[in-house]
Design a protein around this motif. Sequence first.
Motif, PDB file in Angstrom:
ATOM      1  N   THR A 213      35.388  33.263  15.197  1.00 37.15           N
ATOM      2  CA  THR A 213      34.342  34.234  15.509  1.00 37.15           C
ATOM      3  C   THR A 213      34.663  35.591  14.903  1.00 37.15           C
ATOM      4  O   THR A 213      35.703  36.187  15.207  1.00 37.15           O
ATOM      5  CB  THR A 213      34.160  34.385  17.027  1.00 37.15           C
ATOM      6  OG1 THR A 213      33.855  33.117  17.600  1.00 37.15           O
ATOM      7  CG2 THR A 213      33.023  35.359  17.331  1.00 37.15           C
ATOM      8  N   LEU A 214      33.757  36.049  14.051  1.00 34.60           N
ATOM      9  CA  LEU A 214      33.848  37.401  13.511  1.00 34.60           C
ATOM     10  C   LEU A 214      32.933  38.299  14.335  1.00 34.60           C
ATOM     11  O   LEU A 214      31.722  38.065  14.413  1.00 34.60           O
ATOM     12  CB  LEU A 214      33.427  37.428  12.039  1.00 34.60           C
ATOM     13  CG  LEU A 214      33.376  38.814  11.389  1.00 34.60           C
ATOM     14  CD1 LEU A 214      34.773  39.420  11.279  1.00 34.60           C
ATOM     15  CD2 LEU A 214      32.712  38.742  10.003  1.00 34.60           C
ATOM     16  N   HIS A 215      33.514  39.302  14.971  1.00 33.75           N
ATOM     17  CA  HIS A 215      32.755  40.286  15.740  1.00 33.75           C
ATOM     18  C   HIS A 215      32.514  41.506  14.855  1.00 33.75           C
ATOM     19  O   HIS A 215      33.443  41.982  14.178  1.00 33.75           O
ATOM     20  CB  HIS A 215      33.531  40.713  16.985  1.00 33.75           C
ATOM     21  CG  HIS A 215      33.869  39.600  17.918  1.00 33.75           C
ATOM     22  ND1 HIS A 215      33.105  39.289  19.022  1.00 33.75           N
ATOM     23  CD2 HIS A 215      34.890  38.712  17.913  1.00 33.75           C
ATOM     24  CE1 HIS A 215      33.636  38.265  19.659  1.00 33.75           C
ATOM     25  NE2 HIS A 215      34.729  37.895  19.008  1.00 33.75           N
ATOM     26  N   LEU A 216      31.301  42.025  14.887  1.00 36.08           N
ATOM     27  CA  LEU A 216      30.967  43.185  14.057  1.00 36.08           C
ATOM     28  C   LEU A 216      30.132  44.174  14.870  1.00 36.08           C
ATOM     29  O   LEU A 216      29.332  43.772  15.721  1.00 36.08           O
ATOM     30  CB  LEU A 216      30.157  42.764  12.829  1.00 36.08           C
ATOM     31  CG  LEU A 216      30.736  41.664  11.958  1.00 36.08           C
ATOM     32  CD1 LEU A 216      29.810  40.454  11.985  1.00 36.08           C
ATOM     33  CD2 LEU A 216      30.892  42.143  10.534  1.00 36.08           C
ATOM     34  N   LEU A 277      29.542  36.269  14.204  1.00 35.31           N
ATOM     35  CA  LEU A 277      29.325  35.276  13.157  1.00 35.31           C
ATOM     36  C   LEU A 277      30.349  34.163  13.320  1.00 35.31           C
ATOM     37  O   LEU A 277      31.560  34.423  13.301  1.00 35.31           O
ATOM     38  CB  LEU A 277      29.464  35.912  11.772  1.00 35.31           C
ATOM     39  CG  LEU A 277      29.414  34.956  10.575  1.00 35.31           C
ATOM     40  CD1 LEU A 277      28.042  34.281  10.468  1.00 35.31           C
ATOM     41  CD2 LEU A 277      29.749  35.692   9.281  1.00 35.31           C
ATOM     42  N   ASP A 278      29.868  32.945  13.498  1.00 36.27           N
ATOM     43  CA  ASP A 278      30.760  31.787  13.508  1.00 36.27           C
ATOM     44  C   ASP A 278      31.099  31.469  12.054  1.00 36.27           C
ATOM     45  O   ASP A 278      30.256  30.979  11.300  1.00 36.27           O
ATOM     46  CB  ASP A 278      30.066  30.594  14.179  1.00 36.27           C
ATOM     47  CG  ASP A 278      30.995  29.407  14.360  1.00 36.27           C
ATOM     48  OD1 ASP A 278      31.865  29.179  13.484  1.00 36.27           O
ATOM     49  OD2 ASP A 278      30.858  28.677  15.351  1.00 36.27           O
ATOM     50  N   VAL A 279      32.323  31.771  11.655  1.00 35.84           N
ATOM     51  CA  VAL A 279      32.684  31.649  10.243  1.00 35.84           C
ATOM     52  C   VAL A 279      32.848  30.190   9.812  1.00 35.84           C
ATOM     53  O   VAL A 279      32.942  29.908   8.615  1.00 35.84           O
ATOM     54  CB  VAL A 279      33.965  32.451   9.921  1.00 35.84           C
ATOM     55  CG1 VAL A 279      33.748  33.929  10.194  1.00 35.84           C
ATOM     56  CG2 VAL A 279      35.167  31.926  10.697  1.00 35.84           C
ATOM     57  N   TRP A 401      29.241  35.504   4.063  1.00 34.68           N
ATOM     58  CA  TRP A 401      29.745  34.231   4.581  1.00 34.68           C
ATOM     59  C   TRP A 401      29.939  33.287   3.408  1.00 34.68           C
ATOM     60  O   TRP A 401      29.013  32.991   2.656  1.00 34.68           O
ATOM     61  CB  TRP A 401      28.780  33.603   5.588  1.00 34.68           C
ATOM     62  CG  TRP A 401      29.350  32.340   6.148  1.00 34.68           C
ATOM     63  CD1 TRP A 401      30.538  32.206   6.820  1.00 34.68           C
ATOM     64  CD2 TRP A 401      28.795  31.025   6.077  1.00 34.68           C
ATOM     65  NE1 TRP A 401      30.748  30.884   7.167  1.00 34.68           N
ATOM     66  CE2 TRP A 401      29.686  30.148   6.720  1.00 34.68           C
ATOM     67  CE3 TRP A 401      27.615  30.506   5.531  1.00 34.68           C
ATOM     68  CZ2 TRP A 401      29.444  28.775   6.821  1.00 34.68           C
ATOM     69  CZ3 TRP A 401      27.376  29.144   5.640  1.00 34.68           C
ATOM     70  CH2 TRP A 401      28.279  28.291   6.280  1.00 34.68           C
ATOM     71  N   ARG A 402      31.164  32.809   3.247  1.00 31.07           N
ATOM     72  CA  ARG A 402      31.523  32.022   2.074  1.00 31.07           C
ATOM     73  C   ARG A 402      31.363  30.521   2.294  1.00 31.07           C
ATOM     74  O   ARG A 402      31.243  29.761   1.333  1.00 31.07           O
ATOM     75  CB  ARG A 402      32.963  32.345   1.661  1.00 31.07           C
ATOM     76  CG  ARG A 402      33.107  33.816   1.278  1.00 31.07           C
ATOM     77  CD  ARG A 402      34.508  34.162   0.875  1.00 31.07           C
ATOM     78  NE  ARG A 402      34.511  35.360   0.045  1.00 31.07           N
ATOM     79  CZ  ARG A 402      35.573  35.798  -0.606  1.00 31.07           C
ATOM     80  NH1 ARG A 402      36.714  35.121  -0.532  1.00 31.07           N
ATOM     81  NH2 ARG A 402      35.497  36.881  -1.335  1.00 31.07           N
TER      82      ARG A 402
END
Length: 408
Positions: A213-216, A277-279, A401-402
């Motif tokens: 999880t990416l927190h922004l 964002l669920d990476v 997001w890659r």
Amino acid sequence: MTQSARRNGRPEVDRSEGFGERLLGHLLDRAHEMPPQLIAPLVAEEVHAMGGRDVSILLQDYEQIMLVPLSGQGLTVGAPVPIDGSTAGAAFLRTTPVEQPLADGTRIFLPLLDGSDEVGVLVLTLDRIDDDDRRLLRRLAGLVAEMLVTKNAYTDLFLRTRRREPMSVAAEIQWSLLPPLTMTTPQVAVAGILEPAYSVAGDSLDYALNGDTLHLAVIDAMGHGLNAAVLATVAMGAYRHARRTDVGLAELYAFMDNAVDQQFGPDQFVTAQMMTLDVSTGYLQAVNAGHPAPLLIRDNKVNQTLESPGTLPVGFGGATPLISTQQLLPGDRVLFYTDGLVEEHTRGGEQFGEDRLVEAVERVARATGSVQETVRGLSHALMRERAGITSDDATLFLVEWRGTSPRG
């Protein structure tokens, strides 16, 4: 050292794997208790020991326009070097070593990367260079970057070097709270920039990668100057505190809202975007509290504006927010920005507006590569189009997001 082989009157130096390990170990051992002001001279000394000369350490300035040389014994110190159009700048922007042939050797420009955060550039000259040298220099540059970042916590030397103008107290507060402005992993990359760098007050950004999880967050505190900086500090502190208790976006918004209201009352507020964002899947969730909607960029074009249900700004006591969602595709980028970017006026006096922003985004995206290069190029392009005018803070935060695995 091989005494029998000489070049240009100087003895050849053994720069094999074993020598490199000893040199890096020696540098690390000596650096542990070294005062911060002696780190750069120590690096120069060790580079000279491996046969290098004309050593410079260049640090990125706050506006991301110039690379500024550190001073110290054994270092070559010249004028600041522009990032755009210079060899050092090319190494910095591409995060890749660049070699420049000289009549008496090779000038090497090595990006200083602390993880993926770009610190600056290490520059030196060798009589000759081979793959052993390149491997050693990459490792040396990585170690130097980590040493500079670590010692930065104990000194003002490196921060003073990066400053090319006086900084306001409000900006001092904001810069001290920021995370590294770039992060790159196989799954996701982020980059941000704030302007005006030396007087920013109410804008701020933050992120954290916790597992998948990416927190922004991007915030814009009302007002200007020191009051806006204090308001932004409370809001961002509340955001981090709530995030670290592992609550959802709705609870996070409520915690921030309550903290700002209790400290400042109903007359002051903060607009904000909070996202996760669920990476591993590219699934994006967001709460928009009075902020401009972010832009989804796909194949270098603005694919859509990510509108979401309206929520009152933080501090107004809004109801439980609705959470918007978006499924990203591999390679998608999302650009978050504050209203200071689009509400500013152009040279002709018209409001800059979202349409001009979209045009600039697509133009810069086609001409740049990494998220750091894109967000920097976009910020500077927009500043030029506004003739350098910035009457309000403006922040850009770009997320890519890659879609690849951690081992990709």
